[in-house]
Write a protein that holds these residues in place. Structure first.
Motif, PDB file in Angstrom:
ATOM      1  N   VAL A 191     -58.825  19.679  -5.836  1.00  0.00           N
ATOM      2  CA  VAL A 191     -58.666  20.798  -4.904  1.00  0.00           C
ATOM      3  C   VAL A 191     -57.680  20.427  -3.792  1.00  0.00           C
ATOM      4  O   VAL A 191     -56.732  21.153  -3.501  1.00  0.00           O
ATOM      5  N   ASP A 192     -57.903  19.268  -3.151  1.00  0.00           N
ATOM      6  CA  ASP A 192     -57.076  18.892  -2.008  1.00  0.00           C
ATOM      7  C   ASP A 192     -55.697  18.384  -2.405  1.00  0.00           C
ATOM      8  O   ASP A 192     -54.786  18.344  -1.576  1.00  0.00           O
ATOM      9  N   ASN A 193     -55.540  18.003  -3.673  1.00  0.00           N
ATOM     10  CA  ASN A 193     -54.260  17.453  -4.109  1.00  0.00           C
ATOM     11  C   ASN A 193     -53.432  18.434  -4.932  1.00  0.00           C
ATOM     12  O   ASN A 193     -52.205  18.341  -4.951  1.00  0.00           O
ATOM     13  N   THR A 194     -54.118  19.386  -5.604  1.00  0.00           N
ATOM     14  CA  THR A 194     -53.426  20.251  -6.559  1.00  0.00           C
ATOM     15  C   THR A 194     -53.625  21.727  -6.288  1.00  0.00           C
ATOM     16  O   THR A 194     -52.663  22.494  -6.192  1.00  0.00           O
ATOM     17  N   ALA A 195     -54.886  22.154  -6.142  1.00  0.00           N
ATOM     18  CA  ALA A 195     -55.146  23.580  -5.929  1.00  0.00           C
ATOM     19  C   ALA A 195     -54.556  24.055  -4.610  1.00  0.00           C
ATOM     20  O   ALA A 195     -54.088  25.183  -4.495  1.00  0.00           O
ATOM     21  N   VAL A 196     -54.603  23.189  -3.600  1.00  0.00           N
ATOM     22  CA  VAL A 196     -53.948  23.478  -2.326  1.00  0.00           C
ATOM     23  C   VAL A 196     -52.783  22.509  -2.187  1.00  0.00           C
ATOM     24  O   VAL A 196     -52.969  21.337  -1.868  1.00  0.00           O
ATOM     25  N   GLN A 197     -51.569  22.988  -2.436  1.00  0.00           N
ATOM     26  CA  GLN A 197     -50.390  22.135  -2.367  1.00  0.00           C
ATOM     27  C   GLN A 197     -49.728  22.320  -1.001  1.00  0.00           C
ATOM     28  O   GLN A 197     -48.856  23.162  -0.810  1.00  0.00           O
ATOM     29  N   ASP A 198     -50.204  21.517  -0.041  1.00  0.00           N
ATOM     30  CA  ASP A 198     -49.755  21.638   1.348  1.00  0.00           C
ATOM     31  C   ASP A 198     -48.806  20.523   1.751  1.00  0.00           C
ATOM     32  O   ASP A 198     -48.525  20.327   2.926  1.00  0.00           O
ATOM     33  N   GLY A 199     -48.305  19.774   0.775  1.00  0.00           N
ATOM     34  CA  GLY A 199     -47.344  18.722   1.068  1.00  0.00           C
ATOM     35  C   GLY A 199     -47.947  17.352   1.255  1.00  0.00           C
ATOM     36  O   GLY A 199     -47.226  16.393   1.528  1.00  0.00           O
ATOM     37  N   PHE A 200     -49.277  17.218   1.109  1.00  0.00           N
ATOM     38  CA  PHE A 200     -49.946  15.945   1.297  1.00  0.00           C
ATOM     39  C   PHE A 200     -50.458  15.418  -0.051  1.00  0.00           C
ATOM     40  O   PHE A 200     -51.215  16.106  -0.733  1.00  0.00           O
ATOM     41  N   GLN A 201     -50.050  14.215  -0.408  1.00  0.00           N
ATOM     42  CA  GLN A 201     -50.498  13.585  -1.643  1.00  0.00           C
ATOM     43  C   GLN A 201     -51.588  12.576  -1.327  1.00  0.00           C
ATOM     44  O   GLN A 201     -51.403  11.684  -0.495  1.00  0.00           O
ATOM     45  N   LEU A 202     -52.728  12.715  -1.985  1.00  0.00           N
ATOM     46  CA  LEU A 202     -53.863  11.852  -1.700  1.00  0.00           C
ATOM     47  C   LEU A 202     -53.579  10.399  -2.063  1.00  0.00           C
ATOM     48  O   LEU A 202     -52.997  10.116  -3.106  1.00  0.00           O
ATOM     49  N   TYR A 203     -53.998   9.500  -1.174  1.00  0.00           N
ATOM     50  CA  TYR A 203     -53.915   8.073  -1.474  1.00  0.00           C
ATOM     51  C   TYR A 203     -55.214   7.349  -1.139  1.00  0.00           C
ATOM     52  O   TYR A 203     -55.333   6.136  -1.364  1.00  0.00           O
ATOM     53  N   LEU A 204     -56.177   8.080  -0.592  1.00  0.00           N
ATOM     54  CA  LEU A 204     -57.485   7.491  -0.305  1.00  0.00           C
ATOM     55  C   LEU A 204     -58.575   8.472  -0.691  1.00  0.00           C
ATOM     56  O   LEU A 204     -58.480   9.670  -0.403  1.00  0.00           O
ATOM     57  N   HIS A 205     -59.598   7.964  -1.372  1.00  0.00           N
ATOM     58  CA  HIS A 205     -60.734   8.802  -1.778  1.00  0.00           C
ATOM     59  C   HIS A 205     -62.001   7.964  -1.657  1.00  0.00           C
ATOM     60  O   HIS A 205     -62.156   6.948  -2.331  1.00  0.00           O
ATOM     61  N   SER A 206     -62.896   8.358  -0.758  1.00  0.00           N
ATOM     62  CA  SER A 206     -64.170   7.661  -0.562  1.00  0.00           C
ATOM     63  C   SER A 206     -65.319   8.624  -0.814  1.00  0.00           C
ATOM     64  O   SER A 206     -65.371   9.706  -0.219  1.00  0.00           O
TER      65      SER A 206
END
Length: 403
Positions: free
Chosen positions: A131-146
């Motif tokens: 969702v945060d990386n693909t469904a909402v493409q706001d220019g931010f690419q995830l590099y941390l997931h906890s």
């Protein structure tokens, strides 16, 4: 609390070992205190509040506004909380970069120990990232997931993305009780710098588009995130008056200096602690016991233990160690039925709230910070650049009563 997100200036670099060890000890003690006093679900709820998370990072001595808070705080908590996972019933999985890829295996291992539904946790973890990386493409690419879960089956997620062009990082917070579906209106509101049109398949107006995609792919998304809190941190590194609620901060500083408060029965067990330690412990007390409205100015919490880059002042390692020792001793005694000391720490935030009602601050924040910096050597002040040393005689200033 439904989660939210924060926009932060992108900072690189590593946390020095001397600070990382202290962050882990104090962070672990804070989590333990919250779980002991309010339960596991309260900790997960607090974790989903971006303002509380930022305030926690400040209390732990991180730069008050930077993206480094996310990776450093989650790393510190993972190191300390997982050591006591069996006792606390809290587990932290994932992390930055390659560690985020280990999240599914870690979740399945925990499920094997606890009997929880590991496959469902893995699914939730992957969908939140999508969702945060693909469904909402706001220019931010995830590099941390906890992914943080409890033995009760509740969970929270903290993940962060990077936008190298704007030099910003965006942190996203999730909380399981509010996740009913992941696809329609996943964010109640997103606050950030307007960068033009973006692709947002989770918008309500994109329903027809989603239906068309579903017909083609035969996928069936069934989850939602509601965002309630969002913060955008400033680009300036120093702490300014506009960043801090001076009435709240002034109350805490006054409380630390107010000898009359020592006569109060609730604080007798804290006798012997110096005013500088009381200042730090009062802010730690708010992190543990404060309500959501108390974390609207995270910069205020940097006045507990400073910041590793020297803003608003160097980390006072002696005070930091005393804060850790006092809180840990209170926890150890509370476990065997002696809660007087932990109650005394709890009352610090209560007393500060009471004094705040009629408190009128003197707006001289810069002068107070200057005094903290000049006295830093007395408290074992330290930054990433080295240890603080006593100033030359002509540089020494008299202590100011600013608040």
């Amino acid at each position: 609390m439904r989660g939210g997100h924060a926009d932060l200036p992108l900072h690189y670099g590593q946390v020095p070992r001397w600070l990382a060890q202290r962050m882990s000890l104090l962070g672990g003690a804070i989590v333990e205190a919250i779980v002991l006093e309010y339960g596991r679900d309260m900790f997960l709820r607090k974790l989903s509040d971006p303002c509380w998370f930022q305030s926690l990072g400040c209390v732990l001595g991180m730069d008050w506004h930077s993206s480094g808070i996310t990776t450093s705080v989650m790393g510190a908590l993972k190191a300390s909380v997982n050591k006591k996972a069996t006792e606390l019933g809290i587990y932290i999985c994932g992390g930055r970069g390659k560690h985020s890829l280990k999240t599914p295996n870690e979740l399945l291992q925990i499920a094997g120990i606890t009997g929880l539904d590991g496959d469902q946790f893995v699914k939730n973890s992957k969908l939140a990232a999508k969702v945060d990386n693909t469904a909402v493409q706001d220019g931010f690419q995830l590099y941390l997931h906890s992914f943080v879960l409890s033995i009760d089956g509740n969970w929270s997620i903290v993940q962060q993305g990077m936008n190298t062009e704007s030099r910003l990082a965006r942190r996203y917070h999730w909380h399981a009780p509010q996740v009913h579906s992941f696809m329609e209106e996943p964010h109640a509101f997103i606050y950030g710098y307007n960068q033009g049109q973006i692709l947002n398949l989770t918008d309500r107006n994109a329903a027809l588009t989603r239906e068309a995609i579903l017909m083609i792919t035969k996928e069936h998304p069934d989850y939602i995130l509601r965002e309630a809190k969002k913060i955008a941190m400033p680009l300036h590194h120093d702490v300014r008056e506009k960043d801090v609620n001076l009435k709240r901060l002034g109350t805490i500083l006054a409380l630390a200096q107010d000898r009359g408060v020592r006569s109060m029965e609730e604080l007798l067990l804290l006798e012997g602690l110096g005013p500088r330690t009381l200042q730090s412990l009062t802010l730690v007390s708010e992190i543990i016991h404060g309500t959501p409205s108390r974390f609207e100015d995270p910069a205020r919490f940097s006045f507990a233990h400073g910041g590793k880059d020297g803003y608003p002042f160097p980390v006072p390692t002696k005070i930091y160690d005393e804060s850790i020792a006092t809180l840990q001793q209170a926890l150890d005694k509370a476990k065997i039925g002696f809660k007087e000391r932990s109650d005394a720490i709890k009352n610090l935030s209560k007393i500060a709230l009471q004094k705040e009602k009629d408190f009128i601050p003197n707006h001289r924040l810069d002068e107070f910070i200057a005094v903290e910096k000049s006295d830093s050597w007395k408290y074992g002040g330290r930054t990433v650049y080295g240890k603080e040393h006593a100033p030359k005689p002509k540089q020494i200033k008299n202590q100011l009563s600013l608040f």
